[in-house]
Scaffold this active site. Sequence first.
Site, mmCIF file in Angstrom:
data_model
loop_
_atom_site.group_PDB
_atom_site.id
_atom_site.type_symbol
_atom_site.label_atom_id
_atom_site.label_comp_id
_atom_site.label_asym_id
_atom_site.label_seq_id
_atom_site.Cartn_x
_atom_site.Cartn_y
_atom_site.Cartn_z
ATOM 1 N N GLY A 4 0.910 -1.084 0.586
ATOM 2 C CA GLY A 4 0.361 -0.074 -0.158
ATOM 3 C C GLY A 4 0.974 0.953 0.203
ATOM 4 O O GLY A 4 2.065 1.246 0.106
ATOM 5 N N CYS A 5 0.243 2.302 0.453
ATOM 6 C CA CYS A 5 0.956 3.486 0.140
ATOM 7 C C CYS A 5 2.682 3.748 1.190
ATOM 8 O O CYS A 5 2.346 2.962 2.489
ATOM 9 C CB CYS A 5 0.219 4.580 1.182
ATOM 10 S SG CYS A 5 1.062 5.958 1.868
ATOM 11 N N PHE A 6 3.557 4.044 0.473
ATOM 12 C CA PHE A 6 5.027 2.990 0.931
ATOM 13 C C PHE A 6 4.834 4.814 2.019
ATOM 14 O O PHE A 6 6.211 4.065 3.220
ATOM 15 C CB PHE A 6 5.711 3.131 0.069
ATOM 16 C CG PHE A 6 5.935 4.976 -0.394
ATOM 17 C CD1 PHE A 6 5.015 5.811 -0.337
ATOM 18 C CD2 PHE A 6 6.801 4.381 -2.243
ATOM 19 C CE1 PHE A 6 5.419 6.964 -1.339
ATOM 20 C CE2 PHE A 6 6.744 5.639 -3.138
ATOM 21 C CZ PHE A 6 6.141 6.789 -2.777
ATOM 22 N N TRP A 7 4.024 5.201 2.833
ATOM 23 C CA TRP A 7 4.743 6.221 4.156
ATOM 24 C C TRP A 7 5.070 5.192 5.279
ATOM 25 O O TRP A 7 5.365 5.561 6.068
ATOM 26 C CB TRP A 7 3.537 7.276 3.981
ATOM 27 C CG TRP A 7 3.820 8.383 2.556
ATOM 28 C CD1 TRP A 7 4.951 8.572 2.203
ATOM 29 C CD2 TRP A 7 2.726 9.142 2.659
ATOM 30 N NE1 TRP A 7 4.742 9.528 1.247
ATOM 31 C CE2 TRP A 7 3.588 9.531 1.282
ATOM 32 C CE3 TRP A 7 1.432 10.065 2.934
ATOM 33 C CZ2 TRP A 7 2.632 11.568 0.367
ATOM 34 C CZ3 TRP A 7 1.115 10.612 2.408
ATOM 35 C CH2 TRP A 7 1.161 11.765 1.508
#
Length: 225
Positions: free
Chosen positions: A52-55
């Site tokens: 998912g979102c790499f953050w």
Amino acid sequence: MSRKLLLPVILALAAACQQAPATAGEVDVLAPAAARPAKEVPGLKTAVFAGGCFWGVEAVFSHVLGVKSVLTGYHGGSAKTANYERVGYGDTGHAEAVQITYDPGVVRYDQLVRIFFSVVADPTLKNRQGPDEGTQYRAALVPTSEEQRLVASAYLAQMKASGIWKRPIVTGIEGYNRFYPAEGYHQDFMAKNPQHPYILAWDAAKVAALKKRFPGFYKPDFTKG
């Protein structure tokens, strides 16, 4: 579509989610300890995870003991389209991912995989995680060695037999080709932007879950770079 292109909507969603109860997109389970531990020789190793979102993926692994560096970027696809704006359309073949450098004498690959499925990625979701949807948000294990591939394959089979997840597990293994680092403003994102609405709504809870589920692997300092 890119979160950048949908920023007004994402910010409104994130603000609302700060007060919302946990959803299926928030991961906090205790995945099983690996029946097939990694057999890794001494020396730093590299692993790639898409979740998912790499953050949020970066945020969790940056708080794991034995992890020496975490780099956000793009796995799969070509160099020509490996940029945030283009990847955000979901048709380049890339996935948002992180590249981790770790010391297997402190944390083995199988333990990183267990952490990943406990507090980072829901393995029953296809092409989405949390509020983000599209092929660029798919979850995948991306082994960088034959030993990692064997561990990943055994662990996915163990997960499917465990009965912990009530829906079918769809996360798979993808071959490693090349990892493209993301733009500078994406690196160490949570450390630089701890009050960002998206971080507060979705990713702070993942780091809290890491501390709760794996206190022996949690470190308070954020590993940058």
